[in-house]
Design an enzyme around this catalytic site. Structure first.
Site, PDB file in Angstrom:
ATOM      1  N   ARG A 154       0.827  -1.216   0.000  1.00 37.91           N
ATOM      2  CA  ARG A 154       0.000   0.000   0.000  1.00 37.91           C
ATOM      3  C   ARG A 154       0.859   1.264   0.000  1.00 37.91           C
ATOM      4  O   ARG A 154       0.657   2.167  -0.809  1.00 37.91           O
ATOM      5  CB  ARG A 154      -0.915  -0.001   1.226  1.00 37.91           C
ATOM      6  CG  ARG A 154      -1.961  -1.101   1.218  1.00 37.91           C
ATOM      7  CD  ARG A 154      -2.906  -0.924   2.401  1.00 37.91           C
ATOM      8  NE  ARG A 154      -3.868  -1.988   2.475  1.00 37.91           N
ATOM      9  CZ  ARG A 154      -3.726  -3.084   3.230  1.00 37.91           C
ATOM     10  NH1 ARG A 154      -2.646  -3.251   3.941  1.00 37.91           N
ATOM     11  NH2 ARG A 154      -4.671  -4.019   3.260  1.00 37.91           N
ATOM     12  N   ALA A 234       9.804   2.588   7.291  1.00 34.18           N
ATOM     13  CA  ALA A 234       8.985   1.385   7.532  1.00 34.18           C
ATOM     14  C   ALA A 234       9.184   0.908   8.966  1.00 34.18           C
ATOM     15  O   ALA A 234       8.388   1.243   9.857  1.00 34.18           O
ATOM     16  CB  ALA A 234       9.330   0.302   6.526  1.00 34.18           C
ATOM     17  N   ASP A 259      13.344   7.328   9.612  1.00 33.25           N
ATOM     18  CA  ASP A 259      12.253   7.679  10.536  1.00 33.25           C
ATOM     19  C   ASP A 259      12.089   6.662  11.659  1.00 33.25           C
ATOM     20  O   ASP A 259      11.379   6.935  12.621  1.00 33.25           O
ATOM     21  CB  ASP A 259      10.938   7.758   9.733  1.00 33.25           C
ATOM     22  CG  ASP A 259       9.753   8.206  10.580  1.00 33.25           C
ATOM     23  OD1 ASP A 259       9.917   9.171  11.347  1.00 33.25           O
ATOM     24  OD2 ASP A 259       8.680   7.586  10.494  1.00 33.25           O
ATOM     25  N   GLU A 264      13.249   1.692  19.943  1.00 36.58           N
ATOM     26  CA  GLU A 264      12.537   2.966  20.103  1.00 36.58           C
ATOM     27  C   GLU A 264      11.853   2.972  21.459  1.00 36.58           C
ATOM     28  O   GLU A 264      11.363   1.911  21.889  1.00 36.58           O
ATOM     29  CB  GLU A 264      11.489   3.128  18.999  1.00 36.58           C
ATOM     30  CG  GLU A 264      12.086   3.256  17.612  1.00 36.58           C
ATOM     31  CD  GLU A 264      11.015   3.482  16.526  1.00 36.58           C
ATOM     32  OE1 GLU A 264       9.818   3.632  16.852  1.00 36.58           O
ATOM     33  OE2 GLU A 264      11.395   3.505  15.350  1.00 36.58           O
ATOM     34  N   HIS A 282      10.175   8.527  14.389  1.00 40.56           N
ATOM     35  CA  HIS A 282       8.992   7.713  14.017  1.00 40.56           C
ATOM     36  C   HIS A 282       7.748   8.604  13.856  1.00 40.56           C
ATOM     37  O   HIS A 282       6.747   8.438  14.554  1.00 40.56           O
ATOM     38  CB  HIS A 282       8.752   6.610  15.058  1.00 40.56           C
ATOM     39  CG  HIS A 282       7.952   5.462  14.500  1.00 40.56           C
ATOM     40  ND1 HIS A 282       8.092   4.174  14.943  1.00 40.56           N
ATOM     41  CD2 HIS A 282       6.983   5.414  13.542  1.00 40.56           C
ATOM     42  CE1 HIS A 282       7.260   3.379  14.286  1.00 40.56           C
ATOM     43  NE2 HIS A 282       6.571   4.122  13.434  1.00 40.56           N
ATOM     44  N   LEU A 283       7.854   9.514  12.880  1.00 43.02           N
ATOM     45  CA  LEU A 283       6.778  10.495  12.672  1.00 43.02           C
ATOM     46  C   LEU A 283       5.901  10.170  11.473  1.00 43.02           C
ATOM     47  O   LEU A 283       5.005  10.945  11.139  1.00 43.02           O
ATOM     48  CB  LEU A 283       7.389  11.896  12.455  1.00 43.02           C
ATOM     49  CG  LEU A 283       8.055  12.565  13.645  1.00 43.02           C
ATOM     50  CD1 LEU A 283       8.584  13.946  13.246  1.00 43.02           C
ATOM     51  CD2 LEU A 283       7.063  12.710  14.803  1.00 43.02           C
ATOM     52  N   GLY A 284       6.170   9.023  10.818  1.00 41.20           N
ATOM     53  CA  GLY A 284       5.461   8.726   9.558  1.00 41.20           C
ATOM     54  C   GLY A 284       3.951   8.808   9.663  1.00 41.20           C
ATOM     55  O   GLY A 284       3.275   9.270   8.736  1.00 41.20           O
ATOM     56  N   ALA A 285       3.402   8.379  10.794  1.00 40.72           N
ATOM     57  CA  ALA A 285       1.938   8.361  10.939  1.00 40.72           C
ATOM     58  C   ALA A 285       1.442   9.544  11.753  1.00 40.72           C
ATOM     59  O   ALA A 285       0.249   9.624  12.054  1.00 40.72           O
ATOM     60  CB  ALA A 285       1.517   7.063  11.621  1.00 40.72           C
TER      61      ALA A 285
HETATM   62  N1  LIG Z   1       6.922   5.246   9.799  1.00 39.06           N
HETATM   63  C1  LIG Z   1       5.663   5.049  10.109  1.00 39.06           C
HETATM   64  O1  LIG Z   1       5.093   5.751  10.953  1.00 39.06           O
HETATM   65  C2  LIG Z   1       4.879   3.982   9.415  1.00 39.06           C
HETATM   66  C3  LIG Z   1       3.527   4.210   9.116  1.00 39.06           C
HETATM   67  C4  LIG Z   1       2.805   3.184   8.521  1.00 39.06           C
HETATM   68  C5  LIG Z   1       3.413   1.981   8.221  1.00 39.06           C
HETATM   69  N2  LIG Z   1       4.719   1.806   8.513  1.00 39.06           N
HETATM   70  C6  LIG Z   1       5.402   0.542   8.177  1.00 39.06           C
HETATM   71  O2  LIG Z   1       5.302   0.344   6.784  1.00 39.06           O
HETATM   72  C7  LIG Z   1       5.120  -1.044   6.546  1.00 39.06           C
HETATM   73  C8  LIG Z   1       4.467  -1.251   5.186  1.00 39.06           C
HETATM   74  O3  LIG Z   1       3.131  -0.803   5.236  1.00 39.06           O
HETATM   75  P1  LIG Z   1       2.125  -1.116   4.055  1.00 39.06           P
HETATM   76  O4  LIG Z   1       0.818  -0.555   4.471  1.00 39.06           O
HETATM   77  O5  LIG Z   1       2.683  -0.686   2.752  1.00 39.06           O
HETATM   78  O6  LIG Z   1       2.084  -2.696   4.122  1.00 39.06           O
HETATM   79  P2  LIG Z   1       1.637  -3.699   2.968  1.00 39.06           P
HETATM   80  O7  LIG Z   1       1.396  -4.996   3.644  1.00 39.06           O
HETATM   81  O8  LIG Z   1       0.535  -3.094   2.166  1.00 39.06           O
HETATM   82  O9  LIG Z   1       2.931  -3.791   2.026  1.00 39.06           O
HETATM   83  C9  LIG Z   1       4.088  -4.462   2.397  1.00 39.06           C
HETATM   84  C10 LIG Z   1       4.679  -5.072   1.138  1.00 39.06           C
HETATM   85  O10 LIG Z   1       5.898  -5.709   1.488  1.00 39.06           O
HETATM   86  C11 LIG Z   1       5.986  -6.903   0.727  1.00 39.06           C
HETATM   87  N3  LIG Z   1       6.872  -7.845   1.397  1.00 39.06           N
HETATM   88  C12 LIG Z   1       6.646  -8.561   2.519  1.00 39.06           C
HETATM   89  N4  LIG Z   1       7.732  -9.304   2.822  1.00 39.06           N
HETATM   90  C13 LIG Z   1       8.651  -9.048   1.863  1.00 39.06           C
HETATM   91  C14 LIG Z   1       9.973  -9.491   1.639  1.00 39.06           C
HETATM   92  N5  LIG Z   1      10.556 -10.367   2.459  1.00 39.06           N
HETATM   93  N6  LIG Z   1      10.631  -9.021   0.560  1.00 39.06           N
HETATM   94  C15 LIG Z   1      10.048  -8.114  -0.262  1.00 39.06           C
HETATM   95  N7  LIG Z   1       8.781  -7.662  -0.110  1.00 39.06           N
HETATM   96  C16 LIG Z   1       8.107  -8.119   0.949  1.00 39.06           C
HETATM   97  C17 LIG Z   1       4.570  -7.416   0.641  1.00 39.06           C
HETATM   98  O11 LIG Z   1       4.419  -8.291  -0.463  1.00 39.06           O
HETATM   99  C18 LIG Z   1       3.778  -6.137   0.506  1.00 39.06           C
HETATM  100  O12 LIG Z   1       3.538  -5.833  -0.847  1.00 39.06           O
HETATM  101  C19 LIG Z   1       4.261  -1.487   7.746  1.00 39.06           C
HETATM  102  O13 LIG Z   1       4.385  -2.863   7.991  1.00 39.06           O
HETATM  103  C20 LIG Z   1       4.791  -0.663   8.870  1.00 39.06           C
HETATM  104  O14 LIG Z   1       5.813  -1.375   9.525  1.00 39.06           O
HETATM  105  C21 LIG Z   1       5.475   2.777   9.103  1.00 39.06           C
HETATM  106  O1  LIG Z   2       1.746   4.292  16.056  1.00 44.13           O
HETATM  107  C1  LIG Z   2       2.363   5.085  15.374  1.00 44.13           C
HETATM  108  O2  LIG Z   2       2.291   6.275  15.514  1.00 44.13           O
HETATM  109  C2  LIG Z   2       3.251   4.601  14.240  1.00 44.13           C
HETATM  110  C3  LIG Z   2       2.445   3.802  13.310  1.00 44.13           C
HETATM  111  C4  LIG Z   2       3.133   3.227  12.141  1.00 44.13           C
HETATM  112  O3  LIG Z   2       4.447   2.919  12.340  1.00 44.13           O
HETATM  113  C5  LIG Z   2       2.340   2.046  11.656  1.00 44.13           C
HETATM  114  O4  LIG Z   2       2.885   0.964  11.470  1.00 44.13           O
HETATM  115  O5  LIG Z   2       1.139   2.233  11.449  1.00 44.13           O
END
Ligand SMILES: NC(=O)c1ccc[n+]([C@@H]2O[C@H](COP(=O)([O-])OP(=O)(O)OC[C@H]3O[C@@H](n4cnc5c(N)ncnc54)[C@H](O)[C@@H]3O)[C@@H](O)[C@H]2O)c1
Ligand SMILES: O=C(O)CC[C@@H](O)C(=O)O
Length: 325
Positions: A154, A234, A259, A264, A282-285
């Site tokens: 996503r 991520a 991020d 953490e 960790h400000l992504g969200a």
């Molecule tokens: N920084 C933040 O505040 C923040 C906010 C939201 C999400 N995130 C992180 O971002 C990550 C991704 O979110 P998303 O919504 O895109 O998830 P998602 O599940 O939609 O996408 C993850 C993708 O990674 C792929 N994948 C899984 N294992 C893999 C591997 N070993 N090699 C290659 N590709 C692989 C999957 O096929 C999938 O397409 C979350 O799991 C979360 O940890 C961080």
């Molecule tokens: O809780 C948060 O603020 C971070 C969330 C984000 O890393 C997530 O995986 O959705």
């Protein structure tokens, strides 16, 4: 639902006001600091629902302490801080809010990428410290460069769309994505080595799993171009901080935007020594929009669950009845 029989919802991190508005008077809401282990273990004892973000670790110990717990609701995407298998064994439904913060996370990744390309953070600090350092902070354009998106889910897809608008060539590594999806996004799928060898920027959008921890580590960082800039919005640990620091020191990587950290909260990392690394806590969200969506989403899931309805975003069942509750 009469208030004396209202389920107790324990909120262990800062959630939006909208979360509490959706719960309304049908629930007794209590608060604790989920990062304080003892406080969490005490407070969870009589909770029927637990609402968390990323700082609350829900493991077997917490689940064992939680005698009445029926649902853990994660106001966000990543479930790496929840032991979903242990929750399932304990008959606890786990839900997240999988689309709530994806736009915010994607925008954060693009922001970090631009910041690393143009040295925005160090130039800002230098100027405020009285230094007009134009030549020191010359950067690079995005247009015409290749960005490698690692994880085309996503958030990775939203990042790909946005960076294509900067006239970048977008390639991706994701062995689980359908080739038609990549075609639809105008993205070329590559194996990881080819992506590392050809990208000018690498941005990571993977879940943290045993397979992804350290994926961008010493070995991977020996395959990149020395001009590469790496973004991780991520999860900490997917990009190995020590290996990245060494690659920066040896001139094998030009910069990074980070991020998320292996441990953490933190105020230390080998990456903090480099001016070419921009870091955020960790400000992504952390936008009002994402927090409102995440809170409303999990509060709605809790309402559905206690009303005996299916919960669309549940990850280990579809209702409390499925969990034997
Ligand atoms: N920084 C933040 O505040 C923040 C906010 C939201 C999400 N995130 C992180 O971002 C990550 C991704 O979110 P998303 O919504 O895109 O998830 P998602 O599940 O939609 O996408 C993850 C993708 O990674 C792929 N994948 C899984 N294992 C893999 C591997 N070993 N090699 C290659 N590709 C692989 C999957 O096929 C999938 O397409 C979350 O799991 C979360 O940890 C961080
Ligand atoms: O809780 C948060 O603020 C971070 C969330 C984000 O890393 C997530 O995986 O959705």
């Amino acid at each position: 639902m009469p208030r004396s029989h209202a389920p107790v919802v324990l909120v262990s991190e800062k959630l939006s006001d909208a979360t509490l508005d959706v719960l309304g008077p049908d629930f007794v809401v209590r608060h604790c600091d989920g990062a304080d282990r003892d406080a969490l273990l005490d407070a969870v004892v009589d909770a029927d629902a637990l609402l968390i973000r990323s700082a609350t670790k829900v493991d077997a110990e917490v689940l064992a302490a939680a005698g009445r717990l029926r649902i853990v609701a994660r106001a966000g995407v990543g479930l790496d801080n929840v032991d979903v298998a242990a929750a399932t064994d304990a008959g606890v439904l786990v839900v997240n809010a999988p689309t709530s913060n994806i736009v915010s996370a994607a925008e954060m990744a693009v922001g970090l990428l631009l910041a690393t390309a143009r040295n925005i953070a160090p130039a800002n600090s230098a100027l405020k410290d009285g230094e007009w350092a134009r030549s020191r902070y010359a950067g690079v354009e995005l247009a015409g460069k290749t960005v490698g998106v690692v994880g085309l889910g996503r958030i990775g897809a939203l990042v790909a769309e946005r960076l294509a608008a900067f006239r970048m060539k977008v390639v991706a590594y994701d062995p689980y994505v359908k080739p038609e999806r990549a075609t639809e996004l105008g993205v070329e799928l590559l194996d990881l080595d080819s992506l590392l060898e050809t990208s000018d920027f690498v941005t990571v959008h993977l879940p943290k799993t045993p397979e992804t921890i350290g994926l961008i580590g010493e070995e991977a960082l020996r395959k990149v171009k020395p001009s590469v800039r790496i973004v991780n919005a991520a999860r900490g640990g997917i990009v190995d901080e020590t290996a990245l620091a060494l690659a920066l020191k040896e001139g094998r990587v030009a910069g990074a935007g980070i991020d998320v950290f292996e441990f953490e909260p933190t105020v230390e990392s080998p990456l903090f020594d480099f001016e070419s690394v921009v870091v955020t806590p960790h400000l992504g969200a952390s936008t009002s929009e994402a927090q409102e969506k995440a809170g409303v989403s999990v509060a709605t899931s809790v309402r559905l669950a206690f009303a005996g309805e299916p919960v669309p975003d549940a990850v280990n069942g579809s209702s409390l009845a499925d969990m034997g509750r």
